[in-house]
Enzyme design. Structure first.
Site, short mmCIF file in Angstrom:
data_model
loop_
_atom_site.label_atom_id
_atom_site.label_comp_id
_atom_site.label_asym_id
_atom_site.label_seq_id
_atom_site.Cartn_x
_atom_site.Cartn_y
_atom_site.Cartn_z
N HIS A 1 0.24 4.36 4.28
CA HIS A 1 -0.21 5.36 2.97
C HIS A 1 0.26 6.70 3.07
O HIS A 1 0.68 7.23 2.08
CB HIS A 1 -1.57 5.33 3.30
CG HIS A 1 -2.58 3.83 3.02
ND1 HIS A 1 -3.66 3.74 3.52
CD2 HIS A 1 -2.04 2.66 3.06
CE1 HIS A 1 -4.16 2.51 3.35
NE2 HIS A 1 -2.95 1.81 3.02
N SER B 1 0.77 -1.15 -0.01
CA SER B 1 -0.10 0.06 -0.02
C SER B 1 0.83 1.33 0.05
O SER B 1 0.65 2.18 -0.59
CB SER B 1 -0.97 0.09 1.12
OG SER B 1 -1.85 -1.24 1.23
#
Length: 351
Positions: free
Chosen positions: A246, A194
């Site tokens: 993220h 991610s």
């Protein structure tokens, strides 16, 4: 995990005066130039920006899938757990849902494969886990979501910028995501691509800003991409999702985009392919001054940020001790869920 909209990859197109200008092609002659030359009545398209054949991103997808299969083989649920999901798969069967709802291996198996564990990085100097965790996934659902996102975003970027720049963007952003995660989340292991995927989104935003002159509908393109990024980051406040990875990946990718994804300005590209004698305009520089400034500032921030982050990590610093509200960036507790992700039961034999 990162959700992706099909709108994002289309931001590479722009319009100038009714003529479509794509990053890989430009019109080489103006209407006035065509009229002035008896033999030049037809416009011709000049391939200035090479369109690459993507192979690295598909290779990354294959590598992630292979690593997941190996993780399941190492996990060997029937041997190490009381119950398994899809037991007919033998040693490739999944851990029970109450232990891993993503259809995947146990935490101990992921640790063996190289999951990010801050205590092992700090106390046992296993810094390689910052990289290896990028190629592991918590479960089948996790893997499918990330690989779909990688294909949608990564292939288009590799076609336009080549495997070297996109590969570096992906890997360094993934490292930035792992580093940010390690500085804030130190009680659980972390895996997944991610951070690298958000790096590609950050790179797309930087590409839009630094190559501003080739876009006609600038505000619309910017708002579209910002909305996509905001939605993806908002998903990160749910439990069991590492939003610090993220955020770290996105910030790294945004800075790297100013470095790797810079393009010559529209005026320079358009002028370069106008035949001699058709234009009396003064020569345009290849890059705008703001592009150079963003490049220098980004390089400085990247060097300083990664250096400071690594020093803090190796010293065992927990940034939550210096920021009482930062944990809300990764999970916001509500009446419907708790941010406590510690396992509530043990399914491993002799645990």
């Amino acid at each position: 995990m990162a959700a992706v909209s099909d709108t994002a990859p289309m931001l590479g197109q722009s319009r100038r005066g009714g003529n479509t200008i794509h990053p890989v092609s430009v019109e080489s002659a103006s209407p006035a130039a065509a009229a002035a030359s008896p033999g030049a009545g037809v416009y011709r398209e000049v391939k200035h920006f090479k369109k690459w054949v993507p192979w690295l991103i598909p290779l990354f997808v294959v590598a992630n899938v292979v690593m997941f299969v190996i993780s399941m083989y190492v996990n060997n649920c029937p041997k190490n757990s009381i119950s398994c999901v899809a037991r007919f798969l033998g040693r490739f069967s999944f851990q029970p849902f109450n232990e891993n709802p993503l259809l995947g291996p146990s935490s101990s198996a992921l640790l063996k494969m190289g999951a990010l564990d801050v205590s092992k990085v700090v106390d046992k100097h296993e810094g390689w886990r910052l990289i290896t965790c990028m190629w592991l996934h918590g479960g089948l659902f996790h893997l499918l979501a990330n690989m779909l996102s990688l294909i949608v975003i990564g292939i288009r970027l590799e076609q336009e910028f080549g495997f070297v720049r996109v590969g570096l963007l992906y890997l360094i952003s993934g490292l930035g995501g792992s580093l940010m995660s390690a500085l804030f989340i130190q009680s659980n292991i972390s895996v997944g691509a991610s951070g690298a995927l958000f790096g590609l989104l950050g790179g797309m935003l930087a590409e839009l800003i630094t190559n501003w002159t080739i876009y006609a509908n600038k505000i619309a393109a910017l708002l579209t991409l910002v909305i996509i990024i905001a939605i993806n980051l908002a998903v990160g406040i749910l439990p069991h999702v590492d939003n610090f990875a993220h955020i770290g990946g996105f910030l790294s990718g945004c800075l790297l985009g100013f470095v790797f994804l810079i393009r010559p300005q529209f005026g320079w590209v358009n002028q370069k392919y106008v035949p001699g004698g058709y234009s009396s305009r003064p020569s345009n520089p290849k890059f705008k001054a703001y592009q150079y400034v963003l490049w220098v500032v980004s390089v400085i921030f990247l060097i300083v940020g990664f250096t400071v982050g690594m020093v803090l990590l190796l010293r065992g610093v927990d940034l939550n001790d210096h920021c009482s509200w930062c944990h809300y960036l990764s999970c916001v507790p509500t009446s419907r869920w708790s941010c406590n992700t510690e396992p509530i039961s043990c399914q491993v034999k002799n645990c």
